[in-house]
Design a protein around this motif. Sequence first.
Motif, PDB file in Angstrom:
ATOM      1  N   LEU A   8      52.521  40.692  40.376  1.00 57.47           N
ATOM      2  CA  LEU A   8      52.964  40.845  41.757  1.00 57.47           C
ATOM      3  C   LEU A   8      53.152  42.314  42.106  1.00 57.47           C
ATOM      4  O   LEU A   8      53.646  43.095  41.287  1.00 57.47           O
ATOM      5  CB  LEU A   8      54.291  40.111  41.993  1.00 57.47           C
ATOM      6  N   LEU A   9      52.737  42.673  43.300  1.00 57.31           N
ATOM      7  CA  LEU A   9      53.062  43.959  43.897  1.00 57.31           C
ATOM      8  C   LEU A   9      54.029  43.666  45.031  1.00 57.31           C
ATOM      9  O   LEU A   9      53.703  42.905  45.950  1.00 57.31           O
ATOM     10  CB  LEU A   9      51.816  44.664  44.430  1.00 57.31           C
ATOM     11  N   THR A  10      55.224  44.241  44.966  1.00 55.38           N
ATOM     12  CA  THR A  10      56.282  43.918  45.917  1.00 55.38           C
ATOM     13  C   THR A  10      56.826  45.190  46.550  1.00 55.38           C
ATOM     14  O   THR A  10      56.993  46.205  45.872  1.00 55.38           O
ATOM     15  CB  THR A  10      57.429  43.157  45.211  1.00 55.38           C
ATOM     16  N   ALA A  11      57.097  45.109  47.844  1.00 50.42           N
ATOM     17  CA  ALA A  11      57.746  46.188  48.576  1.00 50.42           C
ATOM     18  C   ALA A  11      59.008  45.645  49.209  1.00 50.42           C
ATOM     19  O   ALA A  11      58.976  44.602  49.866  1.00 50.42           O
ATOM     20  CB  ALA A  11      56.821  46.752  49.652  1.00 50.42           C
ATOM     21  N   SER A  12      60.118  46.336  48.999  1.00 49.12           N
ATOM     22  CA  SER A  12      61.386  45.984  49.630  1.00 49.12           C
ATOM     23  C   SER A  12      61.800  47.158  50.507  1.00 49.12           C
ATOM     24  O   SER A  12      62.046  48.254  50.002  1.00 49.12           O
ATOM     25  CB  SER A  12      62.466  45.699  48.584  1.00 49.12           C
ATOM     26  N   SER A  53      55.213  40.597  49.232  1.00 50.86           N
ATOM     27  CA  SER A  53      54.585  40.582  47.904  1.00 50.86           C
ATOM     28  C   SER A  53      53.159  40.070  47.990  1.00 50.86           C
ATOM     29  O   SER A  53      52.817  39.263  48.860  1.00 50.86           O
ATOM     30  CB  SER A  53      55.369  39.678  46.939  1.00 50.86           C
ATOM     31  N   ILE A  54      52.355  40.546  47.046  1.00 53.02           N
ATOM     32  CA  ILE A  54      51.043  39.963  46.756  1.00 53.02           C
ATOM     33  C   ILE A  54      51.113  39.439  45.333  1.00 53.02           C
ATOM     34  O   ILE A  54      51.531  40.166  44.421  1.00 53.02           O
ATOM     35  CB  ILE A  54      49.913  41.007  46.840  1.00 53.02           C
ATOM     36  N   GLN A  55      50.714  38.203  45.135  1.00 52.28           N
ATOM     37  CA  GLN A  55      50.682  37.610  43.791  1.00 52.28           C
ATOM     38  C   GLN A  55      49.230  37.300  43.441  1.00 52.28           C
ATOM     39  O   GLN A  55      48.540  36.599  44.177  1.00 52.28           O
ATOM     40  CB  GLN A  55      51.505  36.331  43.764  1.00 52.28           C
ATOM     41  N   LEU A  56      48.769  37.835  42.300  1.00 48.07           N
ATOM     42  CA  LEU A  56      47.386  37.652  41.880  1.00 48.07           C
ATOM     43  C   LEU A  56      47.344  37.246  40.409  1.00 48.07           C
ATOM     44  O   LEU A  56      48.160  37.711  39.609  1.00 48.07           O
ATOM     45  CB  LEU A  56      46.586  38.949  42.069  1.00 48.07           C
ATOM     46  N   PRO A  57      46.389  36.389  40.036  1.00 46.53           N
ATOM     47  CA  PRO A  57      46.280  35.983  38.624  1.00 46.53           C
ATOM     48  C   PRO A  57      45.957  37.174  37.726  1.00 46.53           C
ATOM     49  O   PRO A  57      45.087  37.992  38.037  1.00 46.53           O
ATOM     50  CB  PRO A  57      45.120  34.974  38.639  1.00 46.53           C
ATOM     51  N   ARG A  58      46.643  37.271  36.605  1.00 46.93           N
ATOM     52  CA  ARG A  58      46.435  38.392  35.708  1.00 46.93           C
ATOM     53  C   ARG A  58      45.019  38.420  35.141  1.00 46.93           C
ATOM     54  O   ARG A  58      44.432  39.502  34.961  1.00 46.93           O
ATOM     55  CB  ARG A  58      47.447  38.355  34.556  1.00 46.93           C
ATOM     56  N   ALA A  59      44.453  37.255  34.834  1.00 50.77           N
ATOM     57  CA  ALA A  59      43.141  37.216  34.171  1.00 50.77           C
ATOM     58  C   ALA A  59      42.085  37.934  35.005  1.00 50.77           C
ATOM     59  O   ALA A  59      41.260  38.690  34.474  1.00 50.77           O
ATOM     60  CB  ALA A  59      42.732  35.770  33.918  1.00 50.77           C
ATOM     61  N   THR A  60      42.098  37.723  36.322  1.00 54.42           N
ATOM     62  CA  THR A  60      41.108  38.382  37.177  1.00 54.42           C
ATOM     63  C   THR A  60      41.374  39.874  37.255  1.00 54.42           C
ATOM     64  O   THR A  60      40.449  40.688  37.192  1.00 54.42           O
ATOM     65  CB  THR A  60      41.142  37.766  38.584  1.00 54.42           C
ATOM     66  N   LEU A  61      42.638  40.259  37.379  1.00 56.85           N
ATOM     67  CA  LEU A  61      42.965  41.679  37.430  1.00 56.85           C
ATOM     68  C   LEU A  61      42.591  42.394  36.139  1.00 56.85           C
ATOM     69  O   LEU A  61      42.129  43.535  36.158  1.00 56.85           O
ATOM     70  CB  LEU A  61      44.465  41.857  37.692  1.00 56.85           C
ATOM     71  N   ALA A  62      42.778  41.714  35.009  1.00 65.49           N
ATOM     72  CA  ALA A  62      42.479  42.332  33.714  1.00 65.49           C
ATOM     73  C   ALA A  62      40.988  42.636  33.577  1.00 65.49           C
ATOM     74  O   ALA A  62      40.608  43.593  32.887  1.00 65.49           O
ATOM     75  CB  ALA A  62      42.949  41.430  32.584  1.00 65.49           C
ATOM     76  N   ARG A  63      40.144  41.843  34.221  1.00 66.86           N
ATOM     77  CA  ARG A  63      38.698  42.139  34.171  1.00 66.86           C
ATOM     78  C   ARG A  63      38.386  43.416  34.943  1.00 66.86           C
ATOM     79  O   ARG A  63      37.451  44.142  34.595  1.00 66.86           O
ATOM     80  CB  ARG A  63      37.903  40.966  34.732  1.00 66.86           C
ATOM     81  N   LEU A  64      39.169  43.690  35.994  1.00 67.04           N
ATOM     82  CA  LEU A  64      38.935  44.884  36.810  1.00 67.04           C
ATOM     83  C   LEU A  64      39.706  46.093  36.284  1.00 67.04           C
ATOM     84  O   LEU A  64      39.328  47.235  36.543  1.00 67.04           O
ATOM     85  CB  LEU A  64      39.358  44.606  38.258  1.00 67.04           C
ATOM     86  N   HIS A  70      42.201  41.764  44.944  1.00 66.05           N
ATOM     87  CA  HIS A  70      42.059  42.025  43.511  1.00 66.05           C
ATOM     88  C   HIS A  70      41.563  43.449  43.273  1.00 66.05           C
ATOM     89  O   HIS A  70      42.091  44.175  42.414  1.00 66.05           O
ATOM     90  CB  HIS A  70      41.088  41.033  42.880  1.00 66.05           C
ATOM     91  N   GLU A  71      40.565  43.864  44.026  1.00 59.08           N
ATOM     92  CA  GLU A  71      40.004  45.201  43.836  1.00 59.08           C
ATOM     93  C   GLU A  71      40.997  46.279  44.246  1.00 59.08           C
ATOM     94  O   GLU A  71      41.120  47.319  43.587  1.00 59.08           O
ATOM     95  CB  GLU A  71      38.706  45.323  44.638  1.00 59.08           C
ATOM     96  N   LEU A  72      41.722  46.040  45.346  1.00 59.36           N
ATOM     97  CA  LEU A  72      42.696  47.031  45.798  1.00 59.36           C
ATOM     98  C   LEU A  72      43.832  47.198  44.795  1.00 59.36           C
ATOM     99  O   LEU A  72      44.257  48.314  44.492  1.00 59.36           O
ATOM    100  CB  LEU A  72      43.254  46.622  47.167  1.00 59.36           C
ATOM    101  N   LEU A  73      44.332  46.070  44.276  1.00 60.83           N
ATOM    102  CA  LEU A  73      45.424  46.167  43.314  1.00 60.83           C
ATOM    103  C   LEU A  73      44.939  46.751  41.985  1.00 60.83           C
ATOM    104  O   LEU A  73      45.667  47.504  41.328  1.00 60.83           O
ATOM    105  CB  LEU A  73      46.067  44.797  43.099  1.00 60.83           C
ATOM    106  N   ALA A  74      43.722  46.421  41.586  1.00 66.78           N
ATOM    107  CA  ALA A  74      43.182  47.014  40.362  1.00 66.78           C
ATOM    108  C   ALA A  74      43.088  48.529  40.489  1.00 66.78           C
ATOM    109  O   ALA A  74      43.337  49.265  39.517  1.00 66.78           O
ATOM    110  CB  ALA A  74      41.805  46.422  40.060  1.00 66.78           C
ATOM    111  N   ALA A  75      42.763  49.024  41.691  1.00 69.92           N
ATOM    112  CA  ALA A  75      42.701  50.469  41.899  1.00 69.92           C
ATOM    113  C   ALA A  75      44.091  51.093  41.810  1.00 69.92           C
ATOM    114  O   ALA A  75      44.242  52.243  41.385  1.00 69.92           O
ATOM    115  CB  ALA A  75      42.074  50.772  43.257  1.00 69.92           C
TER     116      ALA A  75
END
Length: 331
Positions: free
Chosen positions: A93-97, A138-149, A198-203
């Motif tokens: 998760l990427l979270t902003a408060s 928040s953005i919640q994304l599966p780790r497996a996909t992020l790990a590939r990027l 996914h691509e934005l968070l991987a960056a």
Amino acid sequence: MPAPAPAVPATPKRLHLSSHDFAGPDKAAALREVYGRELVRVDLWPCEGAAPFDFQAALQPLHEGAMAVRCEHTPAHSWRSPALMRDGADDILLTASRAGCVIRTPGGVLEIPAGGFLLHSKAREHEYITPHGGPTQSIQLPRATLARLAPRLEEAPLRALPPGTPGTALALGYAGLLLASPAAPSASLLRTATAHLHELLAAVLAPPRRHTPPPAREAVYAARLALIQRAILARLDVPELRLEHIARLHHMTPRQVQRLFAREGTCFSDHVREQRLERAHALLADPAQRGKRVLDIALESGFNGFPAFSRAFRRRFGMTPTEVREAAKSP
């Protein structure tokens, strides 16, 4: 016998939840069960002394387990507990408060200042405390996909990202468009948006090294253009809406903004004119606006005067504004 047509995947529905939806003295317990344990898989309760507990949330399921979430609440405490971690989820998760938050783990305390960001994992026990309440996204994304990027991604990351960290505001702003869209996004749009996120968070997770081409270029283009288009829609009634003003809002040069529109086969001024004409057409066809003069609708849509509006309208729709209004009256 012909083969049956493939089923069209259902579009995930946006969910809205509020403490006002629950009756009875213990709304916090109901929210804890429905929003916390069922939807986002955390324990949730108000901070001590924060009564009454007020909580609103919007959740947009995306594609393949991804999700965008926006909340506004009084001071609250959530806990990804060992009991809930038995579900095996390892989403990132990427979270902003906006007002800042405090993170407690078995290993210590992490403070996130107002305007900062938190990268965290459902595979790690942690408490998320917002002592001042306020908006959270928040953005919640599966780790497996992020790990590939981002191949060097930790198993259960926990990182404080300072205000202004490149890519964070862009990713959350893009997700915010999906949450704020008046119409439910289509399944195909959600698939595309999820891939971009996914691509934005991987960056963000693995920023490019010096002299290395930046990754996620297509995702960055799409997110920036979508946010610019939203800013234009919010300012259509400003007759002197200028490219330079929109570029400054998004910390870009006018040339960079024009390049984004050129990729779509158009330009800034043509896009603004098209959106103004579409707004005027919608207002003219709206029965609730029949008492409003055509000139007033033209001005509300950002045109300086009637003659230029009328010519542009007829070229675009093949009808005069009055003809569109009359056609809308027909049964």
